[in-house]
Design a protein around this motif. Sequence first.
Motif, PDB file in Angstrom:
ATOM      1  N   TYR A  66      50.942  27.545  69.868  1.00  0.00           N
ATOM      2  CA  TYR A  66      51.632  26.730  70.890  1.00  0.00           C
ATOM      3  C   TYR A  66      52.866  26.058  70.295  1.00  0.00           C
ATOM      4  CZ  TYR A  66      52.056  23.528  74.870  1.00  0.00           C
ATOM      5  OH  TYR A  66      52.494  22.834  75.975  1.00  0.00           O
ATOM      6  N   LEU A  67      52.721  25.521  69.077  1.00  0.00           N
ATOM      7  CA  LEU A  67      53.849  24.837  68.422  1.00  0.00           C
ATOM      8  C   LEU A  67      54.978  25.815  68.114  1.00  0.00           C
ATOM      9  CD1 LEU A  67      55.100  22.344  67.111  1.00  0.00           C
ATOM     10  CD2 LEU A  67      53.809  22.883  65.024  1.00  0.00           C
TER      11      LEU A  67
ATOM     12  N   LEU B 297      47.808  19.744  67.259  1.00  0.00           N
ATOM     13  CA  LEU B 297      47.490  20.401  65.994  1.00  0.00           C
ATOM     14  C   LEU B 297      46.910  19.410  64.996  1.00  0.00           C
ATOM     15  CD1 LEU B 297      47.614  22.977  64.272  1.00  0.00           C
ATOM     16  CD2 LEU B 297      49.956  22.343  63.636  1.00  0.00           C
ATOM     17  N   LEU B 298      47.510  18.229  64.892  1.00  0.00           N
ATOM     18  CA  LEU B 298      46.986  17.224  63.962  1.00  0.00           C
ATOM     19  C   LEU B 298      45.618  16.716  64.415  1.00  0.00           C
ATOM     20  CD1 LEU B 298      50.268  15.160  63.311  1.00  0.00           C
ATOM     21  CD2 LEU B 298      49.202  16.857  61.810  1.00  0.00           C
ATOM     22  N   TYR B 299      45.463  16.582  65.724  1.00  0.00           N
ATOM     23  CA  TYR B 299      44.217  16.034  66.261  1.00  0.00           C
ATOM     24  C   TYR B 299      43.054  17.000  66.012  1.00  0.00           C
ATOM     25  CZ  TYR B 299      40.929  14.017  69.623  1.00  0.00           C
ATOM     26  OH  TYR B 299      39.829  13.462  70.227  1.00  0.00           O
ATOM     27  N   PHE B 300      43.264  18.263  66.358  1.00  0.00           N
ATOM     28  CA  PHE B 300      42.198  19.231  66.169  1.00  0.00           C
ATOM     29  C   PHE B 300      42.014  19.596  64.695  1.00  0.00           C
ATOM     30  CE2 PHE B 300      43.157  20.739  70.678  1.00  0.00           C
ATOM     31  CZ  PHE B 300      42.182  19.917  71.208  1.00  0.00           C
ATOM     32  N   GLY B 301      43.094  19.543  63.935  1.00  0.00           N
ATOM     33  CA  GLY B 301      42.972  19.838  62.511  1.00  0.00           C
ATOM     34  C   GLY B 301      42.135  18.820  61.783  1.00  0.00           C
ATOM     35  N   ALA B 302      42.070  17.593  62.328  1.00  0.00           N
ATOM     36  CA  ALA B 302      41.255  16.549  61.701  1.00  0.00           C
ATOM     37  C   ALA B 302      39.790  16.668  62.075  1.00  0.00           C
ATOM     38  CB  ALA B 302      41.780  15.175  62.097  1.00  0.00           C
ATOM     39  N   GLY B 303      39.421  17.612  62.969  1.00  0.00           N
ATOM     40  CA  GLY B 303      38.035  17.855  63.316  1.00  0.00           C
ATOM     41  C   GLY B 303      37.439  16.828  64.244  1.00  0.00           C
TER      42      GLY B 303
ATOM     43  N   ALA C 142      61.459  19.431  74.001  1.00  0.00           N
ATOM     44  CA  ALA C 142      61.176  18.503  72.906  1.00  0.00           C
ATOM     45  C   ALA C 142      59.823  17.827  73.103  1.00  0.00           C
ATOM     46  CB  ALA C 142      62.289  17.462  72.810  1.00  0.00           C
ATOM     47  N   THR C 143      59.527  17.470  74.343  1.00  0.00           N
ATOM     48  CA  THR C 143      58.223  16.861  74.624  1.00  0.00           C
ATOM     49  C   THR C 143      57.092  17.850  74.351  1.00  0.00           C
ATOM     50  OG1 THR C 143      59.292  15.567  76.369  1.00  0.00           O
ATOM     51  CG2 THR C 143      56.890  15.658  76.388  1.00  0.00           C
ATOM     52  N   ARG C 144      57.295  19.111  74.672  1.00  0.00           N
ATOM     53  CA  ARG C 144      56.291  20.163  74.409  1.00  0.00           C
ATOM     54  C   ARG C 144      56.018  20.268  72.918  1.00  0.00           C
ATOM     55  NH1 ARG C 144      58.869  23.669  76.586  1.00  0.00           N
ATOM     56  NH2 ARG C 144      57.860  23.617  78.646  1.00  0.00           N
ATOM     57  N   ILE C 145      57.076  20.200  72.112  1.00  0.00           N
ATOM     58  CA  ILE C 145      56.895  20.291  70.656  1.00  0.00           C
ATOM     59  C   ILE C 145      56.066  19.117  70.153  1.00  0.00           C
ATOM     60  CG2 ILE C 145      58.115  20.206  68.453  1.00  0.00           C
ATOM     61  CD1 ILE C 145      60.426  21.689  69.807  1.00  0.00           C
ATOM     62  N   VAL C 146      56.344  17.906  70.667  1.00  0.00           N
ATOM     63  CA  VAL C 146      55.593  16.721  70.243  1.00  0.00           C
ATOM     64  C   VAL C 146      54.118  16.859  70.620  1.00  0.00           C
ATOM     65  CG1 VAL C 146      55.334  14.234  70.587  1.00  0.00           C
ATOM     66  CG2 VAL C 146      57.610  15.230  70.307  1.00  0.00           C
TER      67      VAL C 146
ATOM     68  N   SER D 218      59.270  30.598  82.153  1.00  0.00           N
ATOM     69  CA  SER D 218      58.660  31.094  80.922  1.00  0.00           C
ATOM     70  C   SER D 218      57.992  29.961  80.158  1.00  0.00           C
ATOM     71  CB  SER D 218      59.706  31.773  80.047  1.00  0.00           C
ATOM     72  OG  SER D 218      60.289  32.879  80.711  1.00  0.00           O
ATOM     73  N   GLN D 219      58.665  28.804  80.110  1.00  0.00           N
ATOM     74  CA  GLN D 219      58.077  27.656  79.421  1.00  0.00           C
ATOM     75  C   GLN D 219      56.830  27.152  80.136  1.00  0.00           C
ATOM     76  OE1 GLN D 219      60.921  24.569  78.591  1.00  0.00           O
ATOM     77  NE2 GLN D 219      62.408  25.951  77.635  1.00  0.00           N
ATOM     78  N   VAL D 220      56.893  27.113  81.470  1.00  0.00           N
ATOM     79  CA  VAL D 220      55.724  26.660  82.223  1.00  0.00           C
ATOM     80  C   VAL D 220      54.556  27.634  82.038  1.00  0.00           C
ATOM     81  CG1 VAL D 220      54.830  26.208  84.544  1.00  0.00           C
ATOM     82  CG2 VAL D 220      57.102  25.393  83.891  1.00  0.00           C
ATOM     83  N   ALA D 221      54.850  28.936  82.043  1.00  0.00           N
ATOM     84  CA  ALA D 221      53.788  29.933  81.830  1.00  0.00           C
ATOM     85  C   ALA D 221      53.171  29.785  80.440  1.00  0.00           C
ATOM     86  CB  ALA D 221      54.363  31.330  82.012  1.00  0.00           C
ATOM     87  N   CYS D 222      54.017  29.508  79.447  1.00  0.00           N
ATOM     88  CA  CYS D 222      53.508  29.279  78.096  1.00  0.00           C
ATOM     89  C   CYS D 222      52.586  28.063  78.059  1.00  0.00           C
ATOM     90  CB  CYS D 222      54.666  29.130  77.127  1.00  0.00           C
ATOM     91  SG  CYS D 222      54.191  28.643  75.449  1.00  0.00           S
ATOM     92  N   ASP D 223      53.022  26.982  78.727  1.00  0.00           N
ATOM     93  CA  ASP D 223      52.207  25.763  78.762  1.00  0.00           C
ATOM     94  C   ASP D 223      50.853  26.036  79.424  1.00  0.00           C
ATOM     95  OD1 ASP D 223      54.160  24.228  77.527  1.00  0.00           O
ATOM     96  OD2 ASP D 223      55.161  23.774  79.430  1.00  0.00           O
ATOM     97  N   LEU D 224      50.876  26.670  80.574  1.00  0.00           N
ATOM     98  CA  LEU D 224      49.626  26.922  81.297  1.00  0.00           C
ATOM     99  C   LEU D 224      48.697  27.827  80.487  1.00  0.00           C
ATOM    100  CD1 LEU D 224      50.948  27.421  84.965  1.00  0.00           C
ATOM    101  CD2 LEU D 224      49.942  25.372  83.937  1.00  0.00           C
TER     102      LEU D 224
END
Length: 549
Positions: A57-58, A35-41, A25-29, A81-87
Amino acid sequence: MFARLHSLSAASRDTFWRSLKALGATRIVIALVLLLYFGAGHLRLTQELTVQVCLAYLLTALALQALASRWRRQFMLQLMSQVACDLTCISLLYIVGGGMRSGLAILYLFPLAGCAILAPLLLALFSASLATLFMLGYTIYEAISSGDSPVMQAGLYGIAWFAVVLVVNRMAARLIGQEELAAQRGIEIGVQQAVNRLVIAHSADGILVVGADGVIHMSNPAAQQMLGGTALVLNGAALQPLTAAYESWRADPSQSSAFITVKPYADAEQEEVTAAWSARRDVPLHLKLRFAAAETAGLDVERNVIFLEDVTSIEEKAQQLKLASMGRLTASIAHEVRNPLSAIGHANSLLEEDLQAPVHKRLLKIIGDNVARVNRMVEDILKLSRKAQSHHDPMELESFLKELKAEFDETHRLDSKILCLGGMREVTVRFDPLHLREVVLNLLNNAVRYASGTPASIRVFVVHGAGRPLELHVQDDGPGISPQVRAHLFEPFYTTSSKGTGLGLYLARELCLNNDAMLDYEHRFDAGLDEGGARKSSGRFVITFARFA
């Protein structure tokens, strides 16, 4: 830290899976915020590529979270698998964002801390080493390419990650170990409580757990059957003897046992509560109480345990052991007593023919009356040995007691105010008059021996209320009977007097049983204090007559 996940308790395994879902759940947040941060430029970089990485990533975080929620298998494989995805995703963002200057290196702390909590130390250090090697390698590449890259800063990040992984892993190991120990202790306590409940539920003795205010916090089925239902407070009329004994023990803990008689039907509020109550509400219960205080030091609460033992069966067994001696006694009476009585009666009849003086006639009448009385007593003993049951016509109790009082006062030369009759009214009982006479005279003779001799020091009164049997109480103001003697009061051949035979009260009770009645001794605490400051107590014999159909 962890050998294998399946070696842990079920509670610990559930904690691991909940932590894995919390990590997802923390990963999703985090992915959504990026996504919102980079989408705002907010960063000057290839905007489209960054948004695509954040979106990937989301979506991957959502898929991994759904997998962890629906498929609770292969915990370590899902975690890595989750840690590998994060890294992987964070490394792509780190490259696209411009390396160390982007400030995205701090994101590595999230998967590494989660891995340190949920994975063994070796895997957590391996993940930290992968992130550190990637960062150092990319920083060195930037330094070679552009000549300006903070290699020292990348090394410090690596050192910090190894330190965080080591500290977090050790703290998590300690917490998980404590949780596992608490779970094991909880299982042991649960098993012990189950065993205790089983033992208490199947115990033949009644058990009450009582607070300082008299509230019953727990009772087992045996206690409920003895008391006729579950009482919440020791304040009912039926439980008054139990309440008095409990308060007396709290005032003097050295008196750890007591004997009481409980009459369930005396409490009108509790009548007809249960089938068990209705079935035995006319039966007095003879209980032995044992008190014990639970060790609750430092808990700011008081709990005491009352053990209830129905001594009626014990008394019956003791009487059965002595019935063999009773049989020999009755045989001896039949041969050794009846023959002399016949001779005395015959001699008395011959003397009546020769002695005509008034004083002689009065003495001969006394002899004849007592011979007849002793002979009737012998017959009663023989009937008791054969358990003879007879049915008798109803008798008026008031007139019977008045005649008996006049005879008793004259025989013992008592002042008419010493023996008082109370509660007299026209009531009818089914009881053999000669049997009742023997029973009451036996009780009155005992009362005369111990009463003070003051007016109303001996009382005989009738108690009768709606829904309860008729009772005849014989009470005196003597010191009462001690608990030790009360335990053997109605046993044959038990006596505290050197001149007694120990058969008086036993025969009195047996006579009552043969007339469908019951003879009991009740010890009660009265209101007020005596001269010594102790609670006033009194004892009385109670004859409970059978219900008159």
